[in-house]
Write an enzyme that holds these catalytic residues in place. Structure first.
Site, short mmCIF file in Angstrom:
data_model
loop_
_atom_site.label_atom_id
_atom_site.label_comp_id
_atom_site.label_asym_id
_atom_site.label_seq_id
_atom_site.Cartn_x
_atom_site.Cartn_y
_atom_site.Cartn_z
N ASP A 36 42.37 -20.83 15.92
CA ASP A 36 41.49 -20.48 17.03
C ASP A 36 40.09 -20.18 16.51
O ASP A 36 39.63 -19.03 16.48
CB ASP A 36 42.07 -19.29 17.80
CG ASP A 36 43.41 -19.60 18.42
OD1 ASP A 36 43.63 -20.76 18.80
OD2 ASP A 36 44.26 -18.69 18.52
N LYS B 264 48.34 -25.06 14.03
CA LYS B 264 48.21 -25.54 15.39
C LYS B 264 46.74 -25.74 15.70
O LYS B 264 45.93 -24.83 15.53
CB LYS B 264 48.79 -24.53 16.39
CG LYS B 264 48.84 -25.08 17.82
CD LYS B 264 48.96 -23.99 18.86
CE LYS B 264 47.61 -23.38 19.17
NZ LYS B 264 47.58 -22.57 20.41
N ASP C 279 48.00 -29.08 20.06
CA ASP C 279 48.37 -28.37 21.28
C ASP C 279 47.37 -28.67 22.39
O ASP C 279 46.46 -27.88 22.66
CB ASP C 279 48.42 -26.87 20.97
CG ASP C 279 48.79 -26.03 22.18
OD1 ASP C 279 49.45 -26.56 23.10
OD2 ASP C 279 48.42 -24.84 22.20
N LEU C 280 47.53 -29.82 23.05
CA LEU C 280 46.60 -30.22 24.11
C LEU C 280 47.22 -30.15 25.50
O LEU C 280 46.52 -30.30 26.49
CB LEU C 280 46.09 -31.64 23.85
CG LEU C 280 45.32 -31.85 22.55
CD1 LEU C 280 44.81 -33.29 22.46
CD2 LEU C 280 44.15 -30.87 22.43
N LYS C 281 48.53 -29.98 25.58
CA LYS C 281 49.22 -29.79 26.86
C LYS C 281 48.83 -30.85 27.89
O LYS C 281 48.35 -30.52 28.99
CB LYS C 281 48.93 -28.39 27.42
CG LYS C 281 49.33 -27.24 26.49
CD LYS C 281 49.00 -25.90 27.15
CE LYS C 281 49.33 -24.73 26.25
NZ LYS C 281 48.38 -24.60 25.10
N HIS D 299 48.67 -33.32 30.89
CA HIS D 299 49.22 -33.25 32.25
C HIS D 299 48.38 -34.17 33.12
O HIS D 299 47.30 -33.80 33.57
CB HIS D 299 49.17 -31.82 32.77
CG HIS D 299 49.88 -31.62 34.07
ND1 HIS D 299 50.11 -30.37 34.60
CD2 HIS D 299 50.42 -32.50 34.95
CE1 HIS D 299 50.75 -30.50 35.76
NE2 HIS D 299 50.93 -31.78 35.99
N ASP D 300 48.89 -35.38 33.34
CA ASP D 300 48.13 -36.38 34.10
C ASP D 300 49.10 -37.41 34.62
O ASP D 300 50.32 -37.27 34.46
CB ASP D 300 47.06 -37.02 33.19
CG ASP D 300 45.80 -37.43 33.97
OD1 ASP D 300 45.95 -38.06 35.04
OD2 ASP D 300 44.69 -37.14 33.50
N GLU E 250 50.80 -43.17 33.23
CA GLU E 250 50.17 -44.20 32.41
C GLU E 250 49.03 -43.64 31.57
O GLU E 250 48.84 -44.03 30.41
CB GLU E 250 49.65 -45.34 33.29
CG GLU E 250 49.00 -46.48 32.52
CD GLU E 250 49.94 -47.21 31.56
OE1 GLU E 250 49.44 -48.00 30.73
OE2 GLU E 250 51.17 -46.99 31.64
N THR F 238 52.78 -18.29 28.54
CA THR F 238 53.07 -16.87 28.32
C THR F 238 52.03 -15.96 28.97
O THR F 238 52.20 -14.74 29.01
CB THR F 238 53.17 -16.55 26.82
OG1 THR F 238 52.00 -17.04 26.15
CG2 THR F 238 54.40 -17.18 26.21
N ARG G 259 46.01 -14.83 16.64
CA ARG G 259 45.19 -13.65 16.42
C ARG G 259 45.81 -12.61 15.50
O ARG G 259 45.11 -11.95 14.74
CB ARG G 259 44.80 -13.03 17.76
CG ARG G 259 43.71 -13.81 18.47
CD ARG G 259 43.49 -13.36 19.89
NE ARG G 259 44.58 -13.78 20.77
CZ ARG G 259 44.48 -13.87 22.09
NH1 ARG G 259 43.33 -13.55 22.68
NH2 ARG G 259 45.49 -14.27 22.83
#
Length: 241
Positions: free
Chosen positions: A13, A35, A62-64, A66-67, A70, A123, A213
């Site tokens: 981070d 990560k 870690d890009l998650k 969601h679309d 295709e 979380t 952290r």
């Protein structure tokens, strides 16, 4: 053959790649699994992946995603070509999207197909948020179980869930469980609502943890990394000397 998750990924981070790499070197953390999240990847792009790989790091990107299916397939095909080790999508994207993500990784893979994880419920979320903001009128644990069983049907390799729900995932699916929100006893929660200790993560069946952290802000980050990893693996270390 599918690679296994590493026990502990250190969340980078940091705002720049130079900061991240300098931190790793100064605290003798070169080569550990890391990560890379949105903050760093969107700033640096693929170059940070290449630089970390040159230093021997396994990478959880870690890009998650969601679309639409295709778009996710094409995105995953490109990400897999960077030789990353782990990547994720939001389980809320649905079964077709998760299958498309897996297909894209297989199409773009070089030496190995990256491990695909599906994020269940972040979380930072709790029951109140689910009901009042997302209009999901089911217990949070039931939602996590439902998302996990759906992911299991789609060729996903594991899920990202809180330690509280890892036990549910392990009981009802064949998926690996990677758990964020890890704190040593007395540690601050920050913006996460569902947190736990490394020992609790192990007891609940977590296969791997992500810690940011608690390591980054420690007085001696290198020692903290090793302390958290040892706490998580303590039982297996005693069993297999």
């Amino acid at each position: 053959m599918l690679k296994k998750l590493k026990p502990l990924y250190f969340a980078l981070d940091f705002q720049t790649g130079d900061e991240a790499l300098d931190f790793l070197e100064r605290h003798h953390l070169t080569g550990i699994p890391v990560k890379v999240g949105m903050e760093l990847f969107y700033k640096e792009g693929p170059s940070i992946i290449h630089r970390l790989k040159e230093n021997g790091h396994e990478i959880f990107l870690d890009l998650k995603l969601h679309d639409i299916p295709e778009t996710v397939r094409r995105a995953m095909r490109g990400l897999a070509s960077m030789n990353i080790d782990v990547v994720n999508v939001h389980a809320q994207g649905g079964e077709e999207m998760m299958r498309s993500a897996k297909l894209g990784l297989e199409e773009g893979a070089q030496d190995h197909v990256p491990i695909l994880l599906a994020v269940t419920i972040l979380t930072s979320s709790d029951q109140k948020m689910l009901e009042e903001e997302l209009l999901i009128d089911h217990p949070l644990t039931d939602v996590v179980k439902h998302y996990g069983t759906r992911a299991d049907k789609c060729g996903v390799d594991g899920v990202v869930c809180s330690v509280e729900e890892a036990e549910i995932i392990k009981k009802h699916t064949a998926l690996a469980a990677l758990t964020p929100g890890i704190r040593l006893p007395g540690g601050e929660k920050h913006d996460q609502k569902r947190v736990a200790t490394p020992e609790k993560a192990r007891e609940n069946g977590s296969d791997a943890m992500v810690v940011g952290r608690a390591i980054r802000d420690a007085e001696k980050p290198g020692e903290m990394y090793r302390k958290i990893k040892e706490a998580f693996q303590h039982e297996s270390i005693n069993t297999h000397p």
